[in-house]
Write an enzyme that holds these catalytic residues in place. Structure first.
Site, PDB file in Angstrom:
ATOM      1  NE  ARG A 234      -4.248  -1.466   0.067  1.00 34.56           N
ATOM      2  CZ  ARG A 234      -4.355  -2.508  -0.742  1.00 34.56           C
ATOM      3  NH1 ARG A 234      -3.375  -2.809  -1.587  1.00 34.56           N
ATOM      4  NH2 ARG A 234      -5.448  -3.255  -0.728  1.00 34.56           N
ATOM      5  CG  ASP A 258       1.093  -2.390  -8.625  1.00 30.58           C
ATOM      6  OD1 ASP A 258       0.926  -1.929  -9.776  1.00 30.58           O
ATOM      7  OD2 ASP A 258       0.266  -3.145  -8.070  1.00 30.58           O
ATOM      8  CD  GLU A 263      -3.338   3.123  -4.953  1.00 28.37           C
ATOM      9  OE1 GLU A 263      -2.130   2.824  -4.944  1.00 28.37           O
ATOM     10  OE2 GLU A 263      -4.253   2.292  -5.049  1.00 28.37           O
ATOM     11  CG  HIS A 295      -3.428  -0.891  -6.800  1.00 25.41           C
ATOM     12  ND1 HIS A 295      -3.677  -0.266  -5.610  1.00 25.41           N
ATOM     13  CD2 HIS A 295      -3.523  -2.218  -6.538  1.00 25.41           C
ATOM     14  CE1 HIS A 295      -3.910  -1.166  -4.676  1.00 25.41           C
ATOM     15  NE2 HIS A 295      -3.825  -2.360  -5.223  1.00 25.41           N
TER      16      HIS A 295
HETATM   17  P1  NAI Z   1      -1.134 -11.312   4.404  1.00 26.54           P
HETATM   18  O1  NAI Z   1      -2.060 -10.876   5.483  1.00 26.54           O
HETATM   19  O2  NAI Z   1      -1.175 -12.722   3.945  1.00 26.54           O
HETATM   20  O3  NAI Z   1       0.380 -10.997   4.853  1.00 26.54           O
HETATM   21  C1  NAI Z   1       0.775  -9.831   5.474  1.00 26.54           C
HETATM   22  C2  NAI Z   1       1.962 -10.174   6.360  1.00 26.54           C
HETATM   23  O4  NAI Z   1       2.496  -8.964   6.880  1.00 26.54           O
HETATM   24  C3  NAI Z   1       1.601 -11.063   7.544  1.00 26.54           C
HETATM   25  O5  NAI Z   1       2.451 -12.188   7.603  1.00 26.54           O
HETATM   26  C4  NAI Z   1       1.806 -10.157   8.754  1.00 26.54           C
HETATM   27  O6  NAI Z   1       2.244 -10.847   9.915  1.00 26.54           O
HETATM   28  C5  NAI Z   1       2.884  -9.208   8.214  1.00 26.54           C
HETATM   29  N1  NAI Z   1       3.007  -7.970   8.973  1.00 26.54           N
HETATM   30  C6  NAI Z   1       2.069  -7.295   9.679  1.00 26.54           C
HETATM   31  N2  NAI Z   1       2.601  -6.214  10.251  1.00 26.54           N
HETATM   32  C7  NAI Z   1       3.914  -6.194   9.892  1.00 26.54           C
HETATM   33  C8  NAI Z   1       4.988  -5.325  10.183  1.00 26.54           C
HETATM   34  N3  NAI Z   1       4.833  -4.260  10.970  1.00 26.54           N
HETATM   35  N4  NAI Z   1       6.205  -5.618   9.672  1.00 26.54           N
HETATM   36  C9  NAI Z   1       6.387  -6.710   8.887  1.00 26.54           C
HETATM   37  N5  NAI Z   1       5.407  -7.574   8.590  1.00 26.54           N
HETATM   38  C10 NAI Z   1       4.172  -7.302   9.083  1.00 26.54           C
HETATM   39  O7  NAI Z   1      -1.362 -10.308   3.201  1.00 26.54           O
HETATM   40  P2  NAI Z   1      -1.000 -10.559   1.667  1.00 26.54           P
HETATM   41  O8  NAI Z   1      -2.146 -11.186   0.969  1.00 26.54           O
HETATM   42  O9  NAI Z   1       0.339 -11.182   1.558  1.00 26.54           O
HETATM   43  O10 NAI Z   1      -0.934  -9.045   1.149  1.00 26.54           O
HETATM   44  C11 NAI Z   1       0.073  -8.136   1.588  1.00 26.54           C
HETATM   45  C12 NAI Z   1      -0.351  -6.738   1.221  1.00 26.54           C
HETATM   46  O11 NAI Z   1      -0.287  -6.613  -0.215  1.00 26.54           O
HETATM   47  C13 NAI Z   1      -1.833  -6.440   1.550  1.00 26.54           C
HETATM   48  O12 NAI Z   1      -1.994  -6.005   2.850  1.00 26.54           O
HETATM   49  C14 NAI Z   1      -2.192  -5.404   0.538  1.00 26.54           C
HETATM   50  O13 NAI Z   1      -1.947  -4.145   1.140  1.00 26.54           O
HETATM   51  C15 NAI Z   1      -1.215  -5.634  -0.618  1.00 26.54           C
HETATM   52  N6  NAI Z   1      -1.865  -6.075  -1.841  1.00 26.54           N
HETATM   53  C16 NAI Z   1      -1.568  -5.413  -2.997  1.00 26.54           C
HETATM   54  C17 NAI Z   1      -2.127  -5.798  -4.192  1.00 26.54           C
HETATM   55  C18 NAI Z   1      -1.773  -5.141  -5.484  1.00 26.54           C
HETATM   56  O14 NAI Z   1      -2.497  -5.307  -6.478  1.00 26.54           O
HETATM   57  N7  NAI Z   1      -0.686  -4.386  -5.548  1.00 26.54           N
HETATM   58  C19 NAI Z   1      -3.119  -6.866  -4.228  1.00 26.54           C
HETATM   59  C20 NAI Z   1      -3.288  -7.561  -2.966  1.00 26.54           C
HETATM   60  C21 NAI Z   1      -2.703  -7.137  -1.828  1.00 26.54           C
END
Ligand code: NAI
Length: 336
Positions: A234, A258, A263, A295
């Site tokens: 994000r 991305d 945005e 994005h």
């Molecule tokens: P997820 O929930 O599976 O993984 C997020 C990870 O970040 C978790 O393991 C969590 O413990 C960790 N985390 C939380 N706080 C943290 C911190 N302070 N420092 C380090 N790690 C921390 O989420 P997922 O599916 O892997 O997605 C990650 C992010 O990608 C989403 O939150 C979303 O913002 C973004 N995203 C972007 C997309 C795009 O099209 N560019 C599409 C889908 C998601």
């Protein structure tokens, strides 16, 4: 159930309509973003299907609850644009698509790395202009480089797998280390160590109060000079102004984005015939070592089909049994 689909693009109509053949909901598509000014358009819809840049703050949620909405069905994984505690206060349930195809975003992340380290964005234009000189396109190999992954959930773990295949050394930081990553040989380290030791840093954590501007001037100062920084999570996880200073001072050698903090005013629409007003974004576009996509990490046929299926299943379960699978709760927000 009557579902108002906000910020609907042609591909949302296509994939949600296809998935709805199995679900039979009454879908109404609205081009506009959902915000205070547009909330009237969804009046009387018990379910509102929203996307990443729809505004679901307390005033909007209060208005939605007042006009008959009971369910917010996010067709995305992130939920930073929803005030979850306000939703609870107004009796609204919030569901999301926690995982669809993490490979969509993971592969896009690596595409940004490969575009940057071989200057593909510049080479593409040069060759089309008949310029076959190689000066300025000197790349580096990923093999043997250290990649630091911040957040090893679904997407970060998939990135780790791909980079492992490239022969990278992998470090990560996550309060909840992944068993899969550990067995891959990923070394979990404090942020300081990740910053100091990584040639490439890639962000895959959610945006929350702890991660807002995680990458600020102080963090950049601790990174290796010339680091490659990639953000597909994000926008507000990085402080864009600090990153611009880092690029100007050559502390950041490559930047792949991305997502962008502001945005919501830019992405998902064609502004090519307009005078763009965001000077920070325009400054980013002047750097030769910056690649930005709008994005599109999630934007694969596989991911869109999966998102549509899960979104409508979430709505069906709520309608049939009053249950919320994939619910976003205050506890989930606190847990990050
Ligand atoms: P997820 O929930 O599976 O993984 C997020 C990870 O970040 C978790 O393991 C969590 O413990 C960790 N985390 C939380 N706080 C943290 C911190 N302070 N420092 C380090 N790690 C921390 O989420 P997922 O599916 O892997 O997605 C990650 C992010 O990608 C989403 O939150 C979303 O913002 C973004 N995203 C972007 C997309 C795009 O099209 N560019 C599409 C889908 C998601």
């Amino acid at each position: 159930m009557k579902v108002a689909v906000c910020s609907a693009q042609s591909y949302d109509r296509q994939f949600l309509s296809d998935a709805n053949r199995d679900s039979g909901h009454e879908l109404a598509f609205f081009d506009s973003h959902l915000c205070q000014e547009t909330r009237q358009m969804v009046a009387g819809f018990p379910a509102v299907c929203a996307f990443v840049n729809d505004t679901l703050d307390a005033p909007v949620l209060e208005a939605l609850a007042g006009q008959g909405t009971r369910l917010i069905a996010l067709r995305c994984a992130g939920f930073n644009n929803v005030d979850i505690s306000a939703a609870g206060r107004f009796g609204l349930r919030v569901v999301r698509v926690p995982a669809y195809s993490p490979y969509s975003v993971a592969e896009h992340t690596v595409a940004l790395m490969l575009a940057l380290n071989r200057y593909l964005h510049q080479a593409y234009n040069r060759v089309r202009n008949g310029n076959f000189a190689l000066q300025g396109l000197l790349g580096f190999e990923l093999r043997g480089k250290t990649a630091g992954i911040i957040g090893t959930g679904h997407i970060g773990s998939a990135v780790a797998q791909i980079l492992h295949g490239f022969g990278c050394r992998l470090m990560a930081h996550d309060p909840q280390p992944s068993v899969d990553c550990i067995s891959l040989g990923v070394e979990y380290v404090p942020l300081e160590q990740l910053y100091a030791g990584s040639d490439i840093i890639t962000l895959h954590c959610p945006l929350n109060p702890q991660t807002h501007h995680l990458i600020d001037a102080a963090a950049i100062a601790r990174m290796k000079r010339g680091v490659m920084l990639i953000n597909t999570s994000r926008g507000a996880v990085i402080d864009t102004r600090a990153v611009i200073e880092g690029l100007k001072a050559s502390r950041i050698g490559y930047l792949g984005l991305d997502v962008y903090e502001q945005e919501g005013d830019l992405f998902f629409r064609d502004l090519s015939d307009q005078v763009r007003q965001d000077d920070v974004f325009e400054r980013l576009l002047t750097f030769p070592n910056v690649v930005i996509t709008g994005h599109q990490g999630f934007f694969t046929a596989e991911a869109l089909a999966s998102i549509a299926r899960t979104t409508l299943q979430n709505v069906s379960l709520f309608e049939r049994e009053g249950l919320c699978q994939n619910e976003v709760t205050v506890e989930l927000v606190r847990g990050g």
